[in-house]
Design a protein around this motif. Structure first.
Motif, PDB file in Angstrom:
ATOM      1  N   ASP A 266       0.870  -1.180   0.000  1.00  0.00           N
ATOM      2  CA  ASP A 266       0.000   0.000   0.000  1.00  0.00           C
ATOM      3  C   ASP A 266       0.906   1.229   0.000  1.00  0.00           C
ATOM      4  OD1 ASP A 266      -1.362   2.316   0.956  1.00  0.00           O
ATOM      5  OD2 ASP A 266      -2.926   1.076   1.851  1.00  0.00           O
TER       6      ASP A 266
ATOM      7  N   ARG B 134      -1.045   5.819   2.839  1.00  0.00           N
ATOM      8  CA  ARG B 134      -1.956   5.624   3.952  1.00  0.00           C
ATOM      9  C   ARG B 134      -1.663   6.661   5.030  1.00  0.00           C
ATOM     10  NH1 ARG B 134      -3.406  -0.469   6.087  1.00  0.00           N
ATOM     11  NH2 ARG B 134      -3.761  -0.982   3.929  1.00  0.00           N
TER      12      ARG B 134
ATOM     13  N   VAL C 109      -1.378  -6.901   4.312  1.00  0.00           N
ATOM     14  CA  VAL C 109      -0.511  -5.859   3.750  1.00  0.00           C
ATOM     15  C   VAL C 109       0.788  -5.846   4.552  1.00  0.00           C
ATOM     16  CG1 VAL C 109      -0.231  -3.378   3.394  1.00  0.00           C
ATOM     17  CG2 VAL C 109      -2.431  -4.477   2.910  1.00  0.00           C
TER      18      VAL C 109
ATOM     19  N   ILE D 116       4.053  -0.684   3.489  1.00  0.00           N
ATOM     20  CA  ILE D 116       3.229   0.510   3.251  1.00  0.00           C
ATOM     21  C   ILE D 116       4.116   1.744   3.134  1.00  0.00           C
ATOM     22  CG2 ILE D 116       1.222  -0.352   4.517  1.00  0.00           C
ATOM     23  CD1 ILE D 116       2.015   1.548   6.826  1.00  0.00           C
TER      24      ILE D 116
ATOM     25  N   THR E 109       1.167   6.129  -6.613  1.00  0.00           N
ATOM     26  CA  THR E 109       0.124   5.346  -5.953  1.00  0.00           C
ATOM     27  C   THR E 109      -1.220   6.026  -6.144  1.00  0.00           C
ATOM     28  OG1 THR E 109       1.573   4.395  -4.275  1.00  0.00           O
ATOM     29  CG2 THR E 109      -0.760   4.559  -3.724  1.00  0.00           C
TER      30      THR E 109
ATOM     31  N   THR F 188      -5.271   5.951  -4.996  1.00  0.00           N
ATOM     32  CA  THR F 188      -6.104   5.482  -3.879  1.00  0.00           C
ATOM     33  C   THR F 188      -7.543   5.520  -4.362  1.00  0.00           C
ATOM     34  OG1 THR F 188      -6.259   7.714  -2.954  1.00  0.00           O
ATOM     35  CG2 THR F 188      -4.423   6.363  -2.207  1.00  0.00           C
TER      36      THR F 188
ATOM     37  N   GLY G  26      -3.541   2.214  -2.829  1.00  0.00           N
ATOM     38  CA  GLY G  26      -3.458   2.452  -1.392  1.00  0.00           C
ATOM     39  C   GLY G  26      -4.802   2.809  -0.796  1.00  0.00           C
ATOM     40  N   VAL G  27      -4.870   2.751   0.526  1.00  0.00           N
ATOM     41  CA  VAL G  27      -6.112   3.008   1.272  1.00  0.00           C
ATOM     42  C   VAL G  27      -6.330   4.507   1.481  1.00  0.00           C
ATOM     43  CG1 VAL G  27      -7.211   2.756   3.541  1.00  0.00           C
ATOM     44  CG2 VAL G  27      -6.160   0.764   2.434  1.00  0.00           C
TER      45      VAL G  27
ATOM     46  N   TYR H  63      -8.128  -4.924   2.447  1.00  0.00           N
ATOM     47  CA  TYR H  63      -7.418  -4.480   1.250  1.00  0.00           C
ATOM     48  C   TYR H  63      -7.992  -5.084  -0.025  1.00  0.00           C
ATOM     49  CZ  TYR H  63      -3.456  -2.101  -0.874  1.00  0.00           C
ATOM     50  OH  TYR H  63      -2.671  -1.242  -1.592  1.00  0.00           O
TER      51      TYR H  63
ATOM     52  N   HIS I 188     -10.272  -2.771  -1.608  1.00  0.00           N
ATOM     53  CA  HIS I 188      -9.616  -1.681  -2.346  1.00  0.00           C
ATOM     54  C   HIS I 188      -9.168  -2.146  -3.733  1.00  0.00           C
ATOM     55  CE1 HIS I 188      -9.600   1.462   0.752  1.00  0.00           C
ATOM     56  NE2 HIS I 188      -9.636   0.435   1.580  1.00  0.00           N
TER      57      HIS I 188
ATOM     58  N   ALA J 267      -1.210  -4.647  -6.338  1.00  0.00           N
ATOM     59  CA  ALA J 267      -1.075  -4.841  -4.889  1.00  0.00           C
ATOM     60  C   ALA J 267       0.130  -5.693  -4.535  1.00  0.00           C
ATOM     61  CB  ALA J 267      -2.349  -5.491  -4.334  1.00  0.00           C
TER      62      ALA J 267
END
Ligand SMILES: [Zn+2]
Length: 486
Positions: free
Chosen positions: A78, A81, A135, A138, A311, A313, A343-344, A354, A357, A387
């Motif tokens: 990820d 975040r 995950v 990150i 990245t 989201t 990413g979240v 995840y 996502h 991912a």
């Protein structure tokens, strides 16, 4: 840094387990281009790395995990975040847009209401939650760390969780208000999007020397050299040069195309600012951005040529579409040859499952014409790539993690498949991308060390943590409510 340098990983090491680990008979979703999916195959882990992949493997003294009928996949990645949000998860959610519209005020009140101990706790919990969901690496982007004690506490909390990747420090946030104050919104915004001061550099140096001095550790320091999006290019260049001179392996910022172009000589004069970075010689293989929803083909090509990373989201970015601010860019970026991941982002508002996502990212592709065409060529493996293998490259960890391949760090996720609703048909990637959920994550290893087994995190007392978090949350909310903006 010059263009074309290799996207070499930093922080390849890990906590080592001395006893070999033999995961026997799992269906392997290797995400390694040549190996693909391997039914009923053994994986041997030695010294934290994948030492052998094959049938009927054995190793003297190995811990054996019988995994027949289960799916073994690489730990997920990820690239964006905000873990500190965990202090108040649910207080603002995107499914209540009018309430979510107060996000920046929430941030500015909450950041002064949180104690140093709160920062340690939420970073630790945030890291553990990520591991629990499969995950294993990150980029944590903490934009509430305006003092050395806060930044250090959060860095140590994240480090204690054991997660890999990058702990970013934003050079520019300040807060000269406190609990009980009434302040003008303009002053608060000026702090939130503050200029970099010597105090910020001193914090960065301290984090590097006191917390992240081990350049082999799985978690490394990243720097966010600018937080104010409207800055003269000489200042931007000076900040990037200084960050790189500190020897950090990643520089990471949010990128949004300005609603109106910045003046000439300022970042964001053209497009989303990538050309400004390029012309200043600031792109490079350590250059990572999040969002960039309005990057055009030329900007993506500049990023590709420099080995830069991005990245998206998707779950959080979908509302941008209605605002005319572009759509998630990850598929266009990958097609252009850029290391792209997902990413979240807003832990405050969005689930940490995840797999949700990954699915949302896929469906978001149908909102934009070029991405829709790309999606038509995809298999589930392409989607999982963001991912796993490509996701690792988007964290500058492509040589270290992201696939089940010889010599890679043993960041591994073992999924149960016996839940009703977990499909039995299709490829392994089809089943994982479409049907897997957090509750299917049976086991997680980081560098070959078990962190979750049989559906439970090891050495983590969730009830105790939840109680501590609830107490911190109640107190921080009460205090944040005393900060008033006029
Ligand atoms: Zn963000």
């Amino acid at each position: 840094m010059a263009a074309g340098q290799s996207n070499q990983a930093v922080g390849a090491g890990s906590a080592r387990s001395t006893r070999p680990l033999l995961i026997r008979g799992a269906d392997l979703l290797t995400m390694d281009g040549t190996a693909g999916e391997l039914p009923a195959t053994d994986v041997l882990v030695q010294d934290g790395k994948i030492a052998a992949i094959g049938r009927r493997l054995s190793a003297a003294g190995a811990e054996v995990v019988e995994a027949s009928g289960m799916i073994l996949m690489p730990g997920m990645h990820d690239g964006h975040r905000h873990l500190w949000h965990a202090i108040d998860t649910g207080a603002r959610v995107k499914t209540d847009p009018r309430n979510y519209a107060g996000y920046q005020k929430w941030k500015m009140a909450m950041m002064v209401a949180m104690t140093v101990e709160d920062h340690h706790l939420v970073a630790l919990i945030g890291g553990l939650q990520a591991i629990d969901s499969g995950v294993t690496s990150i980029i944590d982007f903490p934009h509430a760390h305006y003092s050395l004690d806060r930044a250090e506490a959060a860095a140590r909390g994240l480090q204690a969780s054991g997660i890999g990747g990058w702990c970013a420090f934003q050079l520019g946030v300040s807060a000269d208000w406190a609990v009980g104050d009434t302040i003008s919104l303009r002053r608060a915004d000026a702090g939130r999007l503050g200029r970099t001061t010597e105090a910020h550099w001193a914090i960065a140096q301290h984090l590097r020397d006191a917390v992240f001095s081990d350049r082999d550790a799985p978690l490394q320091l990243a720097l966010s050299p600018i937080s104010n999006p409207v800055q003269p290019m000489p200042d931007v260049r000076a900040a990037y040069d200084r960050a790189r001179a500190m020897g950090v392996g990643m520089v990471d910022i949010h990128v949004h195309k300005p609603a109106t172009p910045a003046p000439e000589g300022y970042l964001g004069h053209r497009g989303s600012g990538i050309r400004d970075f390029h012309d200043a010689g600031l792109l490079g293989p350590d250059f990572h951005i999040s969002h960039g929803t309005q990057l055009d083909a030329d900007e993506l090509a500049l990023m590709r040529d420099a080995g830069a990373m991005i990245t998206s989201t998707a779950m959080g970015e979908i509302p941008y579409i209605a605002e005319g601010r572009g759509a998630p860019v990850f598929a266009r970026a990958r097609a252009a040859g850029v290391a792209a991941g997902i990413g979240v982002d807003v832990v405050l508002s969005l689930t940490q499952d995840y797999f949700e996502h990954i699915r949302t990212a896929y469906w978001s592709l149908f909102e934009e014409a070029e991405s829709r065409k790309i999606a038509a060529t995809y298999t589930s493996t392409d989607m999982l790539d963001f991912a796993t293998a490509l996701g690792a490259r988007s964290l500058r960890l492509g040589d270290v993690t992201g696939s089940i391949a010889l010599g890679k760090r043993a960041d591994l996720v073992l999924l149960r498949t016996d839940r009703i609703g977990f499909a039995a048909g299709g490829s392994l990637a089809d089943r994982v991308v479409n049907f897997a959920a957090r509750q299917d994550v049976d086991s997680v290893w980081l560098g070959g060390v078990a962190r979750k087994r049989h559906g439970r995190m090891l050495g983590v007392d969730w009830a105790d943590m939840k109680a501590r978090l609830a107490a911190a949350q109640a107190r921080a909310r009460r205090d944040a409510a005393t900060v008033r903006f006029d």
